[in-house]
Write a protein that holds these residues in place. Structure first.
Motif, PDB file in Angstrom:
ATOM      1  N   ILE A  96      35.060  59.333  40.082  1.00  0.00           N
ATOM      2  CA  ILE A  96      36.319  59.485  40.275  1.00  0.00           C
ATOM      3  C   ILE A  96      36.899  58.512  41.778  1.00  0.00           C
ATOM      4  CG2 ILE A  96      38.841  60.351  41.259  1.00  0.00           C
ATOM      5  CD1 ILE A  96      37.672  62.751  39.201  1.00  0.00           C
ATOM      6  N   GLY A  97      36.065  58.616  42.630  1.00  0.00           N
ATOM      7  CA  GLY A  97      36.069  57.886  43.958  1.00  0.00           C
ATOM      8  C   GLY A  97      35.799  56.330  43.718  1.00  0.00           C
ATOM      9  N   PHE A  98      34.618  56.276  43.019  1.00  0.00           N
ATOM     10  CA  PHE A  98      34.219  54.970  42.336  1.00  0.00           C
ATOM     11  C   PHE A  98      35.290  54.138  41.719  1.00  0.00           C
ATOM     12  CE2 PHE A  98      32.070  51.879  39.567  1.00  0.00           C
ATOM     13  CZ  PHE A  98      31.466  51.031  40.410  1.00  0.00           C
ATOM     14  N   ASP A  99      36.007  54.911  40.775  1.00  0.00           N
ATOM     15  CA  ASP A  99      37.015  54.083  40.050  1.00  0.00           C
ATOM     16  C   ASP A  99      38.253  53.718  40.929  1.00  0.00           C
ATOM     17  OD1 ASP A  99      35.732  54.325  37.363  1.00  0.00           O
ATOM     18  OD2 ASP A  99      36.523  56.378  37.093  1.00  0.00           O
ATOM     19  N   ILE A 100      38.502  54.661  41.750  1.00  0.00           N
ATOM     20  CA  ILE A 100      39.656  54.279  42.771  1.00  0.00           C
ATOM     21  C   ILE A 100      39.399  53.192  43.730  1.00  0.00           C
ATOM     22  CG2 ILE A 100      40.826  55.244  44.910  1.00  0.00           C
ATOM     23  CD1 ILE A 100      40.810  57.998  43.259  1.00  0.00           C
ATOM     24  N   ALA A 101      38.008  53.188  44.079  1.00  0.00           N
ATOM     25  CA  ALA A 101      37.382  51.842  45.130  1.00  0.00           C
ATOM     26  C   ALA A 101      37.398  50.802  44.157  1.00  0.00           C
ATOM     27  CB  ALA A 101      36.046  52.182  45.505  1.00  0.00           C
ATOM     28  N   VAL A 102      37.084  50.713  43.069  1.00  0.00           N
ATOM     29  CA  VAL A 102      36.956  49.466  42.057  1.00  0.00           C
ATOM     30  C   VAL A 102      38.362  49.172  41.993  1.00  0.00           C
ATOM     31  CG1 VAL A 102      36.781  48.775  39.837  1.00  0.00           C
ATOM     32  CG2 VAL A 102      34.844  49.834  41.024  1.00  0.00           C
ATOM     33  N   SER A 103      39.352  50.180  41.783  1.00  0.00           N
ATOM     34  CA  SER A 103      40.757  49.761  41.524  1.00  0.00           C
ATOM     35  C   SER A 103      41.366  49.010  42.624  1.00  0.00           C
ATOM     36  CB  SER A 103      41.744  51.008  41.228  1.00  0.00           C
ATOM     37  OG  SER A 103      42.964  50.874  40.663  1.00  0.00           O
ATOM     38  N   ILE A 104      41.114  49.676  43.794  1.00  0.00           N
ATOM     39  CA  ILE A 104      41.763  48.866  45.040  1.00  0.00           C
ATOM     40  C   ILE A 104      41.123  47.600  45.389  1.00  0.00           C
ATOM     41  CG2 ILE A 104      41.941  49.006  47.552  1.00  0.00           C
ATOM     42  CD1 ILE A 104      42.024  52.315  47.025  1.00  0.00           C
ATOM     43  N   SER A 105      39.842  47.449  45.248  1.00  0.00           N
ATOM     44  CA  SER A 105      39.364  46.335  45.215  1.00  0.00           C
ATOM     45  C   SER A 105      39.645  45.098  44.302  1.00  0.00           C
ATOM     46  CB  SER A 105      37.608  46.354  45.097  1.00  0.00           C
ATOM     47  OG  SER A 105      36.996  47.411  46.000  1.00  0.00           O
ATOM     48  N   LEU A 106      39.817  45.376  43.083  1.00  0.00           N
ATOM     49  CA  LEU A 106      40.315  44.643  42.107  1.00  0.00           C
ATOM     50  C   LEU A 106      41.692  44.089  42.350  1.00  0.00           C
ATOM     51  CD1 LEU A 106      38.460  45.348  38.925  1.00  0.00           C
ATOM     52  CD2 LEU A 106      38.131  43.332  40.078  1.00  0.00           C
ATOM     53  N   PHE A 107      42.461  45.074  43.008  1.00  0.00           N
ATOM     54  CA  PHE A 107      43.938  44.594  43.241  1.00  0.00           C
ATOM     55  C   PHE A 107      43.855  43.564  44.309  1.00  0.00           C
ATOM     56  CE2 PHE A 107      47.882  45.124  45.429  1.00  0.00           C
ATOM     57  CZ  PHE A 107      48.635  44.934  44.625  1.00  0.00           C
ATOM     58  N   VAL A 108      43.108  43.863  45.336  1.00  0.00           N
ATOM     59  CA  VAL A 108      43.076  42.933  46.521  1.00  0.00           C
ATOM     60  C   VAL A 108      42.450  41.700  45.997  1.00  0.00           C
ATOM     61  CG1 VAL A 108      42.108  42.498  48.562  1.00  0.00           C
ATOM     62  CG2 VAL A 108      42.959  44.874  48.351  1.00  0.00           C
ATOM     63  N   ILE A 109      41.586  41.713  45.271  1.00  0.00           N
ATOM     64  CA  ILE A 109      40.831  40.480  44.622  1.00  0.00           C
ATOM     65  C   ILE A 109      41.956  39.670  43.767  1.00  0.00           C
ATOM     66  CG2 ILE A 109      39.142  39.372  43.186  1.00  0.00           C
ATOM     67  CD1 ILE A 109      37.429  41.837  44.073  1.00  0.00           C
ATOM     68  N   GLY A 110      42.753  40.465  42.915  1.00  0.00           N
ATOM     69  CA  GLY A 110      43.824  39.760  42.278  1.00  0.00           C
ATOM     70  C   GLY A 110      45.094  39.020  43.093  1.00  0.00           C
ATOM     71  N   VAL A 111      45.333  39.758  44.170  1.00  0.00           N
ATOM     72  CA  VAL A 111      46.221  39.098  45.083  1.00  0.00           C
ATOM     73  C   VAL A 111      45.753  37.894  45.833  1.00  0.00           C
ATOM     74  CG1 VAL A 111      47.502  39.342  47.580  1.00  0.00           C
ATOM     75  CG2 VAL A 111      47.450  41.283  45.767  1.00  0.00           C
ATOM     76  N   LYS A 112      44.439  38.017  46.068  1.00  0.00           N
ATOM     77  CA  LYS A 112      43.736  36.737  46.775  1.00  0.00           C
ATOM     78  C   LYS A 112      43.814  35.550  45.727  1.00  0.00           C
ATOM     79  CE  LYS A 112      43.031  38.166  50.834  1.00  0.00           C
ATOM     80  NZ  LYS A 112      43.946  37.825  51.965  1.00  0.00           N
ATOM     81  N   VAL A 113      43.535  35.861  44.644  1.00  0.00           N
ATOM     82  CA  VAL A 113      43.295  34.588  43.257  1.00  0.00           C
ATOM     83  C   VAL A 113      44.727  34.218  43.088  1.00  0.00           C
ATOM     84  CG1 VAL A 113      42.503  34.449  41.151  1.00  0.00           C
ATOM     85  CG2 VAL A 113      41.238  35.643  42.415  1.00  0.00           C
ATOM     86  N   TRP A 114      45.764  35.270  42.974  1.00  0.00           N
ATOM     87  CA  TRP A 114      47.073  34.641  42.872  1.00  0.00           C
ATOM     88  C   TRP A 114      47.658  33.787  43.858  1.00  0.00           C
ATOM     89  CZ3 TRP A 114      49.969  35.715  38.498  1.00  0.00           C
ATOM     90  CH2 TRP A 114      51.404  35.394  38.745  1.00  0.00           C
TER      91      TRP A 114
END
Length: 174
Positions: free
Chosen positions: A100-118
């Motif tokens: 669960i912790g890993f899934d949440i960390a991945v979710s936060i990381s990919l959201f931040v990466i998505g913002v940077k890529v946008w």
């Protein structure tokens, strides 16, 4: 309250099903396009000494699109590469908590990466960046990469929630 929550879950599952099918179709079409492009490029190169102009560029674009379009599918099915050397000695509850912790960390990381890529896509649009040979605008693909990161972030977050409630779908079996 309970009925509205169940309705939300049902609508989410229906939307996820259609999105799953759309992404699988997208991946299949991309693979088919890459196959035909490679085949015709090789035939043109060796039989007619006329390769397809920009085939390398198109292959790069299609490959990147393929990888990012399948990220939500791989995440949802829990098919990421993982090394579980000590998983048999870790208690199930602790393993579930770490997942669960890993899934949440991945979710936060990919959201931040998505913002940077946008942001990169916005910059690409402002500067009117294009590919070298075919002069295809690059911002289309960069926006797609950002949206794919966000879809994967949402998928990972939903995966964490399903782990919390011990809900598992048929295509998610470990």
């Amino acid at each position: 309250m309970k009925n509205s929550f169940l309705l939300f879950i049902k609508s989410w599952e229906t939307t996820a099903h259609y999105l799953d099918n759309a992404l699988k179709l997208c991946a299949c079409l991309i693979l088919l396009a890459m196959m035909f492009l490679t085949c015709f490029d090789v035939m043109g190169r060796y039989l007619f000494e006329r390769p397809i102009t920009g085939s390398v560029e198109l292959t790069e674009i299609l490959l990147g699109t393929l990888v990012f379009s399948t990220m939500p599918l791989v995440t949802w099915r829990k098919e990421h590469i993982s090394v579980d050397l000590a998983s048999h000695i870790i208690p199930t509850k602790l393993k579930n908590l770490s997942d669960i912790g890993f899934d949440i960390a991945v979710s936060i990381s990919l959201f931040v990466i998505g913002v940077k890529v946008w942001d990169l896509a916005n910059r690409s649009l402002r500067y009117n960046e294009m590919t070298e040979y075919l002069e295809i605008p690059t911002y289309y693909f960069t926006y797609f990469l950002a949206v794919s990161c966000w879809l994967t972030a949402i998928t990972s977050l939903v995966l964490a929630i399903t782990r919390i409630f011990n809900k598992e779908y048929i295509n998610q079996r470990d």
